[in-house]
Design a protein around this motif. Structure first.
Motif, short mmCIF file in Angstrom:
data_model
loop_
_atom_site.label_atom_id
_atom_site.label_comp_id
_atom_site.label_asym_id
_atom_site.label_seq_id
_atom_site.Cartn_x
_atom_site.Cartn_y
_atom_site.Cartn_z
N LEU A 133 0.83 -1.20 0.00
CA LEU A 133 0.00 0.00 0.00
C LEU A 133 0.87 1.26 0.00
O LEU A 133 0.58 2.22 -0.73
N VAL A 137 0.11 4.03 -2.74
CA VAL A 137 -0.65 5.18 -2.25
C VAL A 137 -0.15 5.52 -0.85
O VAL A 137 -0.54 4.88 0.14
N TRP A 140 -2.73 6.10 2.01
CA TRP A 140 -3.80 5.13 2.20
C TRP A 140 -4.37 5.17 3.60
O TRP A 140 -5.54 4.83 3.83
N ARG A 141 -3.58 5.61 4.57
CA ARG A 141 -4.08 5.67 5.95
C ARG A 141 -5.20 6.69 6.11
O ARG A 141 -5.96 6.63 7.08
N LEU A 149 -9.78 -0.16 7.09
CA LEU A 149 -9.41 0.41 5.81
C LEU A 149 -10.49 0.07 4.78
O LEU A 149 -10.86 -1.10 4.61
N THR A 151 -11.09 0.54 0.78
CA THR A 151 -10.37 0.91 -0.43
C THR A 151 -11.24 1.64 -1.46
O THR A 151 -10.77 1.91 -2.56
N LEU A 154 -9.51 4.50 -2.97
CA LEU A 154 -8.15 4.28 -3.44
C LEU A 154 -8.15 3.77 -4.88
O LEU A 154 -9.19 3.44 -5.44
N LEU A 158 -5.08 -1.46 -6.65
CA LEU A 158 -4.56 -1.97 -5.39
C LEU A 158 -5.39 -3.12 -4.84
O LEU A 158 -4.91 -3.91 -4.02
#
Length: 548
Positions: A133, A137, A140-141, A149, A151, A154, A158
């Motif tokens: 990750l 990206v 991503w956090r 999380l 996605t 995102l 991924l």
């Protein structure tokens, strides 16, 4: 609406208007002759499939537009149909039939399922997954909320690598019409232990979030195709449990029999303890649950259709605790007193009021012959009392078992004799030997989950109670790590029930199919996340797929 227009709309499910002339009537007849064979293969079910209907409409509408100059534009003629007209009409009908065939081939063509979205607790991600990750990206956090999380925001690229880095999800959701989805799952080689579903009822109810009204014949065709796609996914012992109400109960029963033959195990009447208040005739307070298995012999080899005996496990734990604390003799009156206080205990279970010499609860069962028909003479052979050596009284109708069986039961300590031979012996049935029982044809379960959904800020009418689904799963998928499929996921009651069982030590994998992406985003995912946050499961995550 004139007759040829109505015929075309019914036949092809397209919005078209044509004049009522001999030419058009003849053309419609030609189209009908060429299309009916394909309709029998599933055309009548496409109207309920969002993407399937779009393909069909596109193919047929294009064919109709192409025919406008040759046929519909000339439809104002009112004279007799000539031989040349017949040739033109036949070619026009062939063009429409070809368009239908192309749409059908597109509809039934194998399609892949692509990972679309992942919802996973950050603590589940190992070092390699986090590094992957970070490499793609760095931010991503920012997509993490309350430790999970998602996605959705995102890069889609991924998702597949992340899925590959994780173990199997607790819940897999596939967004799309269940017919192409089920075909795709079959191509993947999915095998399920149980299918638990709540399909559309064809009720016409205005209170639902979807249109529950089908054109004539479409509901049966849709469910017939669905069951035909479900059956190959089942393990040999796999069970199918399908809800329905009075609108289509007879149809569903017919379809289950046609699909599973002797594997159709029957109908369960779910008594909801609350009659419908808007009834014009009898107020229905029940629904039906049709039950089937792929292979009755495979199910029999696993013990047959059984359900857990209610309260049995808790009662055994209480008896064990009483004996450990007070000893067997002192525990006996305490045990009987406890049985009188347990709410909802059946009389059959309450009959386990005795404790044997080791503290195991048991009940006494009559050894008398249960039928009116006289048994063989051997069944009147006296049983000898072990202390006095004298014969005990024989039941008026004879014994339930032959002498050899009674001797074996006595040797195994399964008979309870009186203080002397004047008392008829009884059979001992220990509670820990009957933790399951046959599934009755009536299931009593009142209540709804409206309040639970409302507490989460969610709304989904007529969601099946999770507690009811847990009872069904206890029979249909009793083994740990069973795979359960729900092809009409709705609000996700099947998955929530499985997650609650997992939190109590009975993990399962669930595959959900839901046609409406809005329902997935607004109701299904928030409900599953709430369940997993309330009762976290180590390593549990959610995968969302879509048709490629």
């Amino acid at each position: 609406m004139n007759a040829p227009t109505e015929a075309l709309r019914t036949l092809l499910h397209v919005d078209v208007d044509v004049p009522d002339t001999p030419l058009v009537v003849a053309w419609v007849d030609a189209v009908r002759a060429r299309v009916l064979a394909r309709r029998a293969s599933g055309l009548g079910t496409w109207r309920t499939a969002p993407d399937g209907a779009a393909w069909l409409d596109t193919g047929v509408d294009a064919a109709l537009r192409g025919l406008a100059d040759r046929v519909l534009g000339a439809a104002v003629r009112t004279g007799p149909v000539s031989a040349a007209d017949i040739v033109t009409l036949d070619r026009a009908a062939a063009d429409v039939a070809a368009a239908v065939e192309r749409a059908w081939q597109a509809w039934t063509a194998p399609r892949a399922l692509d990972p679309h979205r992942v919802l996973v607790p950050v603590e589940t991600l190992d070092v390699a997954a986090r590094a992957r990750l970070d490499a793609h990206v760095a931010s991503w956090r920012d997509a993490v909320q309350d430790g999970w999380l998602d996605t959705a925001s995102l890069d889609d690229r991924l998702v597949a690598p992340l899925v590959a880095a994780l173990a199997d999800p607790a819940v897999r959701i596939v967004v799309g019409d269940n017919r192409p989805v089920l075909r795709a799952l079959a191509t993947e080689g999915l095998v399920v232990d149980a299918v638990v579903e709540d399909p559309p009822y064809d009720s016409g109810s205005p209170d639902l979030t979807y249109d529950d009204t089908f054109p004539p014949g479409a509901w049966r065709a849709t469910l017939a195709e669905h069951l035909a796609l479900v059956a190959p996914l089942l393990a040999p012992h796999g069970q199918v449990v399908v809800h329905i109400d009075e609108h289509r109960a007879a149809d569903l029963q017919d379809l289950m029999r046609a699909t599973f033959g002797v594997g159709h195990l029957g109908s369960v009447v779910w008594d909801k303890r609350n009659p419908k208040g808007d009834a014009r005739g009898l107020a229905a307070q029940h629904e039906r649950i049709e039950w089937a298995v792929r292979d009755v012999d495979a199910l029999a080899a696993r013990g047959g259709l059984r359900r857990p005996k209610a309260h049995a496990v808790d009662l055994l734990a209480t008896a064990s605790a009483l004996v450990a604390t007070h000893g067997v003799d002192a525990a006996r009156p305490l045990w009987r007193a406890h049985l009188r206080t347990v709410p909802g205990l059946s009389e059959g279970t309450r009959a386990y009021r005795e404790l044997d010499e080791t503290g195991r609860p048991y009940r006494k069962v009559s050894l008398a012959w249960p039928n009116k028909r006289r048994p063989p003479d051997a069944y009147f052979t006296p049983v000898v009392h072990p202390t006095t050596g004298q014969p005990c009284p024989v039941p008026r109708r004879g014994w339930r078992h032959p002498p050899s069986t009674l001797s074996r039961m006595a040797a195994e300590g399964r008979l309870r004799f009186g203080p002397d031979h004047t008392t008829q012996p009884t059979r001992i049935l220990r509670l820990d030997e009957v933790l399951t029982e046959p599934v009755p044809s009536v299931l009593y379960h009142a209540g709804a989950d409206d309040a639970r959904l409302a507490a989460l800020g969610l709304h989904f009418p007529f969601s099946k109670p999770v507690a009811l689904v847990r009872r069904l799963l206890a029979t249909a998928a009793p083994a740990p790590h069973s795979v359960v499929l729900d092809g009409f996921a709705g609000s996700g009651s099947t998955a929530v029930a499985a997650l609650e069982d997992a939190a109590e030590g009975l993990p399962r994998r669930v595959v959900l199919v839901e046609a409406d992406a809005g329902t997935v985003d607004r109701v299904l995912l928030p409900r599953l996340l709430a369940a997993l946050r309330e009762r976290p499961l180590p390593g549990a995550w959610i995968r969302v797929d879509a048709l490629a």
